[in-house]
Design a protein around this motif. Structure first.
Motif: not given
Length: 149
Positions: A28-47
């Motif tokens: 078992h492990f988990s990965i962080a997958v970046d969400r598509p973002g828009t300019q000016g916003r902080d990067r977000q990820a799903d775990f």
């Protein structure tokens, strides 16, 4: 059809266990997958939690570590269980059919094999890609002795 393909980085080192009934290897492990973002916003990820079985599970435990980038091909599986307080907890996991080791992780170490000792073989088994492929000869010369019929 239940199919998912993900690319992300491990958020922690893999954990190897065995199933209680037939002692199948499970990692078992988990990965962080970046969400598509828009300019000016902080990067977000799903775990996303990943579960791997068998020989691939052994290889994941052996060669992967926190920060390593992987590509996962698998299926989504949901479930639930009762926690200690008696509340129902719902889970969503990806059951990996194939795990491919991608570019370096581990703080910029391009080899990405920090959990592997130097005495271990450099080639991976079956379903794993490796930047260190065994060398193939440039040409092949067949003779009549090589033909089986």
């Amino acid at each position: 059809m239940n199919s998912v393909i993900l690319i992300g980085r491990l958020t922690r080192d893999p954990e190897l266990t065995y199933t209680p009934n037939n002692q199948t290897v499970v990692t078992h492990f988990s990965i962080a997958v970046d969400r598509p973002g828009t300019q000016g916003r902080d990067r977000q990820a799903d775990f996303i939690r990943i579960t791997v079985f068998g020989k691939q599970a052994e290889n994941c435990d052996r060669y992967l570590s926190k920060g390593r980038q992987v590509a996962i091909n698998g299926r989504i599986q949901t479930g639930s269980y009762k926690n200690r307080e008696g509340q129902t907890v719902y889970t969503t996991d990806v059951i990996a059919n194939n795990v491919e080791f991608l570019g370096g992780g581990n703080g910029g170490n391009d080899s990405g094999y920090s959990r592997r000792s130097e005495s271990e073989p450099s080639a991976f088994n079956d379903n794993f890609s490796s930047p260190m492929e065994p060398s193939m000869p440039d040409s092949f010369e067949a003779t009549e002795e090589d033909i089986p019929f």
